[in-house]
Design an enzyme around this catalytic site. Structure first.
Site, PDB file in Angstrom:
ATOM      1  N   HIS A   1       0.845  -1.210   0.000  1.00  0.00           N
ATOM      2  CA  HIS A   1       0.000   0.000   0.000  1.00  0.00           C
ATOM      3  C   HIS A   1       0.875   1.255   0.000  1.00  0.00           C
ATOM      4  CE1 HIS A   1      -3.177  -2.574   2.270  1.00  0.00           C
ATOM      5  NE2 HIS A   1      -3.642  -2.374   1.045  1.00  0.00           N
TER       6      HIS A   1
ATOM      7  N   LYS B   1     -17.023  -6.595   7.834  1.00  0.00           N
ATOM      8  CA  LYS B   1     -15.839  -7.396   7.503  1.00  0.00           C
ATOM      9  C   LYS B   1     -15.118  -7.919   8.748  1.00  0.00           C
ATOM     10  CE  LYS B   1     -14.240  -6.121   2.902  1.00  0.00           C
ATOM     11  NZ  LYS B   1     -13.055  -5.710   2.128  1.00  0.00           N
TER      12      LYS B   1
ATOM     13  N   ARG C   1      -2.072  -5.421  -8.703  1.00  0.00           N
ATOM     14  CA  ARG C   1      -0.873  -6.211  -8.428  1.00  0.00           C
ATOM     15  C   ARG C   1      -0.642  -7.294  -9.461  1.00  0.00           C
ATOM     16  NH1 ARG C   1      -2.913  -7.607  -2.540  1.00  0.00           N
ATOM     17  NH2 ARG C   1      -4.714  -7.779  -3.894  1.00  0.00           N
TER      18      ARG C   1
ATOM     19  N   SER D   1      -3.158  -7.530   2.734  1.00  0.00           N
ATOM     20  CA  SER D   1      -3.468  -7.455   4.172  1.00  0.00           C
ATOM     21  C   SER D   1      -3.955  -8.816   4.678  1.00  0.00           C
ATOM     22  CB  SER D   1      -4.558  -6.413   4.422  1.00  0.00           C
ATOM     23  OG  SER D   1      -4.128  -5.151   4.016  1.00  0.00           O
TER      24      SER D   1
HETATM   25  O1  PNS Z   1      -9.075  -2.710  -0.148  1.00  0.00           O
HETATM   26  P1  PNS Z   1     -10.433  -3.197  -0.537  1.00  0.00           P
HETATM   27  O2  PNS Z   1     -11.115  -3.878   0.609  1.00  0.00           O
HETATM   28  O3  PNS Z   1     -10.407  -4.045  -1.780  1.00  0.00           O
HETATM   29  O4  PNS Z   1     -11.296  -1.870  -0.880  1.00  0.00           O
HETATM   30  C1  PNS Z   1     -12.592  -1.958  -1.367  1.00  0.00           C
HETATM   31  C2  PNS Z   1     -13.260  -0.553  -1.425  1.00  0.00           C
HETATM   32  C3  PNS Z   1     -13.230   0.092  -0.068  1.00  0.00           C
HETATM   33  C4  PNS Z   1     -12.495   0.303  -2.410  1.00  0.00           C
HETATM   34  C5  PNS Z   1     -14.709  -0.769  -1.916  1.00  0.00           C
HETATM   35  O5  PNS Z   1     -15.308  -1.758  -1.156  1.00  0.00           O
HETATM   36  C6  PNS Z   1     -15.542   0.519  -1.860  1.00  0.00           C
HETATM   37  O6  PNS Z   1     -15.269   1.454  -2.543  1.00  0.00           O
HETATM   38  N1  PNS Z   1     -16.581   0.522  -1.014  1.00  0.00           N
HETATM   39  C7  PNS Z   1     -17.446   1.659  -0.834  1.00  0.00           C
HETATM   40  C8  PNS Z   1     -18.866   1.346  -1.271  1.00  0.00           C
HETATM   41  C9  PNS Z   1     -19.100   1.661  -2.748  1.00  0.00           C
HETATM   42  O7  PNS Z   1     -18.903   2.761  -3.181  1.00  0.00           O
HETATM   43  N2  PNS Z   1     -19.575   0.629  -3.500  1.00  0.00           N
HETATM   44  C10 PNS Z   1     -19.987   0.772  -4.878  1.00  0.00           C
HETATM   45  C11 PNS Z   1     -18.896   0.959  -5.886  1.00  0.00           C
HETATM   46  S1  PNS Z   1     -17.970  -0.471  -6.257  1.00  0.00           S
END
Ligand code: PNS
Length: 169
Positions: free
Chosen positions: A18, A42, A91, A129
């Protein structure tokens, strides 16, 4: 006009992968906000407040980078934060499908916000993570994969409770 990007994620906990991405991303934007999603579903290992603190410690010295948390839609948070870019890491090919779906959904929700992908250095291409938590839980070495403060926080979180039942922290 200042170009602000949001780098969203769970960051449970932040890894060197990150941070590599933050370091690359911050060179291309006036401001980079690391946005931690508040999602208790989560069942994270670290609370949002703990993750904010670990990230703030890790980014000290990078003056155009900040840490925040959000809930609700990411594109709504971007609007509130004045950001026009969502920064995400790619990645490996295995990331592609999930990332493409999110990028297209976010574009549908808010066409003005563009998703930009960067690749971390190959040395961290396998680091996540989830794997860091698993390795730490099973007693493996995470040095070099996460900042020292995170390694310490993982060790403390996973240390067995004292016989008196009191938390040594
Ligand atoms: O690191 P991660 O867990 O893969 O991140 C996921 C994240 C936080 C980017 C994603 O879950 C998110 O943007 N959640 C917010 C809700 C949202 O906007 N959902 C609709 C669009 S995909």
């Amino acid at each position: 006009m200042k170009r602000i990007a949001v780098y969203p994620g769970t960051f449970d906990p932040v890894t060197n992968g990150h941070l590599d991405l933050v370091d690359r991303g911050r060179r291309h934007f006036d401001g980079l906000i690391i946005g931690i999603l508040r999602n208790e579903d989560k069942e994270p290992m670290f609370s949002v407040e703990e993750r904010v603190a670990l990230l703030e410690d890790a980014i000290s010295g990078w003056d155009n980078v900040s840490v925040d948390s959000f809930d609700g839609l990411l594109v709504d948070y971007c609007k509130r934060a004045g950001a026009t870019v969502i920064l995400r890491g790619m990645r490996a090919l295995s990331d592609f499908e999930y990332e493409l779906q999110m990028a297209l959904m976010n574009r549908r929700l808010e066409p003005e916000v563009e998703t930009v992908f960067l690749t971390p250095t190959e040395a961290y291409s396998y680091v996540s993570s989830r794997l860091v938590r698993e390795v730490a839980r099973l007693g493996g070495e995470v040095e070099g994969l996460v900042p020292k403060t995170v390694a310490t926080a993982l060790a403390r979180r996973l240390s067995p409770p004292t016989p008196s039942g009191r938390d040594p922290r």
